[in-house]
Design a protein around this motif. Structure first.
Motif, PDB file in Angstrom:
ATOM      1  N   GLN A   1      21.227  64.130 -53.524  1.00 18.80           N
ATOM      2  CA  GLN A   1      20.031  64.655 -52.898  1.00 18.80           C
ATOM      3  C   GLN A   1      20.233  66.137 -52.595  1.00 18.80           C
ATOM      4  N   CYS A   2      19.127  66.808 -52.337  1.00 17.74           N
ATOM      5  CA  CYS A   2      19.165  68.196 -51.885  1.00 17.74           C
ATOM      6  C   CYS A   2      18.320  68.326 -50.625  1.00 17.74           C
ATOM      7  N   ALA A   3      18.675  69.286 -49.800  1.00 19.00           N
ATOM      8  CA  ALA A   3      17.832  69.665 -48.667  1.00 19.00           C
ATOM      9  C   ALA A   3      16.982  70.847 -49.105  1.00 19.00           C
ATOM     10  N   VAL A   4      15.680  70.697 -48.990  1.00 19.97           N
ATOM     11  CA  VAL A   4      14.761  71.806 -49.253  1.00 19.97           C
ATOM     12  C   VAL A   4      14.302  72.329 -47.900  1.00 19.97           C
ATOM     13  N   LEU A   5      14.554  73.603 -47.668  1.00 19.10           N
ATOM     14  CA  LEU A   5      14.230  74.230 -46.384  1.00 19.10           C
ATOM     15  C   LEU A   5      13.035  75.147 -46.550  1.00 19.10           C
ATOM     16  N   ALA A   6      12.167  75.160 -45.550  1.00 11.99           N
ATOM     17  CA  ALA A   6      11.012  76.046 -45.584  1.00 11.99           C
ATOM     18  C   ALA A   6      10.521  76.273 -44.161  1.00 11.99           C
TER      19      ALA A   6
ATOM     20  N   TRP B   1      12.344  58.049 -49.929  1.00 11.78           N
ATOM     21  CA  TRP B   1      13.015  59.073 -50.735  1.00 11.78           C
ATOM     22  C   TRP B   1      13.999  59.910 -49.908  1.00 11.78           C
ATOM     23  N   GLY B   2      13.999  59.697 -48.598  1.00 13.75           N
ATOM     24  CA  GLY B   2      14.861  60.468 -47.723  1.00 13.75           C
ATOM     25  C   GLY B   2      14.079  60.978 -46.528  1.00 13.75           C
ATOM     26  N   PRO B   3      14.764  61.403 -45.464  1.00 12.92           N
ATOM     27  CA  PRO B   3      14.074  61.852 -44.253  1.00 12.92           C
ATOM     28  C   PRO B   3      13.471  63.245 -44.400  1.00 12.92           C
ATOM     29  N   ILE B   4      12.407  63.474 -43.638  1.00 13.73           N
ATOM     30  CA  ILE B   4      11.820  64.801 -43.500  1.00 13.73           C
ATOM     31  C   ILE B   4      11.830  65.148 -42.012  1.00 13.73           C
ATOM     32  N   ALA B   5      12.419  66.285 -41.684  1.00 11.66           N
ATOM     33  CA  ALA B   5      12.435  66.752 -40.300  1.00 11.66           C
ATOM     34  C   ALA B   5      11.520  67.962 -40.180  1.00 11.66           C
TER      35      ALA B   5
ATOM     36  N   SER C   1      15.399  63.938 -53.829  1.00  9.86           N
ATOM     37  CA  SER C   1      16.315  63.774 -54.946  1.00  9.86           C
ATOM     38  C   SER C   1      16.541  65.137 -55.597  1.00  9.86           C
ATOM     39  N   THR C   2      17.629  65.247 -56.336  1.00 11.54           N
ATOM     40  CA  THR C   2      17.926  66.524 -56.992  1.00 11.54           C
ATOM     41  C   THR C   2      16.779  66.946 -57.901  1.00 11.54           C
ATOM     42  N   GLU C   3      16.198  65.961 -58.628  1.00 13.10           N
ATOM     43  CA  GLU C   3      15.092  66.276 -59.529  1.00 13.10           C
ATOM     44  C   GLU C   3      13.861  66.742 -58.763  1.00 13.10           C
ATOM     45  N   GLU C   4      13.508  66.007 -57.691  1.00 13.55           N
ATOM     46  CA  GLU C   4      12.317  66.393 -56.936  1.00 13.55           C
ATOM     47  C   GLU C   4      12.522  67.728 -56.235  1.00 13.55           C
ATOM     48  N   ALA C   5      13.739  67.996 -55.759  1.00 15.79           N
ATOM     49  CA  ALA C   5      13.998  69.281 -55.100  1.00 15.79           C
ATOM     50  C   ALA C   5      13.702  70.435 -56.041  1.00 15.79           C
TER      51      ALA C   5
ATOM     52  N   PRO D   1      22.597  71.198 -52.399  1.00 10.18           N
ATOM     53  CA  PRO D   1      22.958  69.780 -52.525  1.00 10.18           C
ATOM     54  C   PRO D   1      23.564  69.230 -51.237  1.00 10.18           C
ATOM     55  N   LEU D   2      23.442  67.919 -51.068  1.00 10.62           N
ATOM     56  CA  LEU D   2      23.904  67.253 -49.857  1.00 10.62           C
ATOM     57  C   LEU D   2      25.074  66.331 -50.164  1.00 10.62           C
TER      58      LEU D   2
END
Length: 387
Positions: free
Chosen positions: A181-186, A205-209, A224-228, A264-265
């Motif tokens: 997975q990846c963390a996408v920051l914005a 698909w994973g948490p969103i904070a 996921s890496t692909e969605e990131a 990446p995480l």
């Protein structure tokens, strides 16, 4: 440059600087080696969720008041997408002004560095470590600084550099769990104000904070890496629309987005975290998934408790096995608990089977309803396992 010191800290970021500041004024020879030439002026997109316990430590280090901006977290809202149940954790329940605070990483690094400069600590920016060795009586480092090579021995060598120098100590081992997975920051803004609420929204698909930051939000989106890769390529309007679809309507429509970043995480653990005359702290010791904001708070507690152990040890015994054993015992429950909590909750909330979804909903509902349950969770998140 002296040839022998009491404590040599490799890494002058927040963990290393916190340790150096905690040791100042006790007559110890402490030197910090930092590879970056200008720590007071760095670019880093991360927003950190500092617990109230971390604020107390930063106040002791005379650093908290130097932060340019810190947005309080007064409520934490935990929910799951597509299922019932939710939990609210509030500062009022804990008797504190806030559960935590959101600060920008560069602001925190600059505040710590400003205090380091004011304290006239031996902090060498632009020092590149080239070799590390440990022995029965001391540890030794070789490094390049201002065009010259230097060698220094220390009663205790502390690695606080995020793990960059671990390759120089082949006896140290890192276990790595790839979350794929990846963390996408914005940074985003929404129709509704943040009201100092932090949202933790679990999805299949994973948490969103969503962390309150100024008049908007700092988003930490696990994908996921692909969605990131897809999220990074979207224009702002498409990105905000997908965020709204994934997160829901609790804050209304998202109206603006800033620059995005992604990485990446992994779950990384260094073992052992001590050897004779060597200690590994912060991200060099452990890197966690960011969803619960535990990583940096663990790092600060590493620094604080190692400093306490050093200060209560006779100088001639600093770095010896009894001292390091005491430090390991102090940190093992907090660190191990933080790692186990983060990893197990991720597994629990990414299993989207109907029984698991029902169980999660019941768990969130019971946590919100049972007297005595919330204080245990709040105490752990605010102060750590040794609270």
């Amino acid at each position: 440059m002296q040839s022998h010191v009491d404590v040599l800290i490799v890494g002058g970021g927040p963990a290393g600087s916190s340790l150096a500041l905690a040791l100042q004024g006790d007559g110890l020879d402490v030197v910090v080696l930092e590879s970056k030439p200008d720590v007071g002026d760095i670019e880093d997109p991360r927003a950190l969720a500092l617990s109230y316990g971390t604020r107390l430590i930063l106040q002791q280090l005379d650093t908290w008041r130097r932060l340019r901006a810190a947005t309080p977290i007064e409520t934490v809202h935990v929910s799951q997408r597509g299922g019932f149940g939710r939990t609210l954790l509030t500062a009022a329940e804990s008797g504190l002004p806030a559960l935590g605070y959101v600060v920008d990483y560069p602001d925190l690094a600059a505040a710590l560095y400003a205090k380091v400069v004011e304290s006239k600590l031996a902090y060498l920016s632009g020092a590149t470590v080239t070799a590390l060795r440990t022995g029965a009586d001391s540890a030794e480092a070789e490094f390049d600084f201002e065009g010259q090579s230097h060698q220094v021995r220390a009663r205790l060598l502390v690695l606080a550099d995020g793990g960059r120098c671990l390759d120089l100590l082949p006896e140290m081992r890192q276990s790595v769990k790839d979350y794929h997975q990846c963390a996408v920051l914005a940074r985003v803004k929404s129709e509704q104000p943040n009201r100092h609420i932090a949202y933790e929204r679990f999805t299949p698909w994973g948490p969103i904070a969503l962390l309150p930051s100024g008049d908007g939000w700092a988003v930490v989106w696990t994908a996921s890496t692909e969605e990131a890769g897809e999220l990074m390529a979207l224009d702002d309007e498409e990105f905000l629309a997908r965020l709204h679809h994934r997160f829901g309507d609790r804050v209304g429509r998202f109206t603006a987005a800033g620059r995005r970043a992604s990485w990446p995480l992994y779950l990384k653990q260094t073992r052992p975290v001590t050897q004779p005359h060597l200690a590994v702290i912060g991200n060099a010791a452990q890197i966690l998934h960011p969803f619960a904001g535990q990583g940096f708070n663990l790092a600060v507690r590493d620094s604080w408790e190692l400093a306490d152990e050093i200060l209560k040890t006779p100088v001639e015994d600093i770095g010896t096995e009894p001292m390091l054993k005491a430090y390991r015992q102090r940190r093992s429950w907090d660190t191990g608990g933080g790692i186990a909590f983060t990893d197990s909750v991720l597994k629990l909330f990414t299993n989207d089977s109907a029984p698991m979804q029902l169980g999660r909903g019941l768990g969130l509902t019971l946590l919100d309803a049972l007297p005595g349950a919330k204080p245990l969770v709040l105490n752990r998140l605010i102060y750590g396992a040794r609270s």
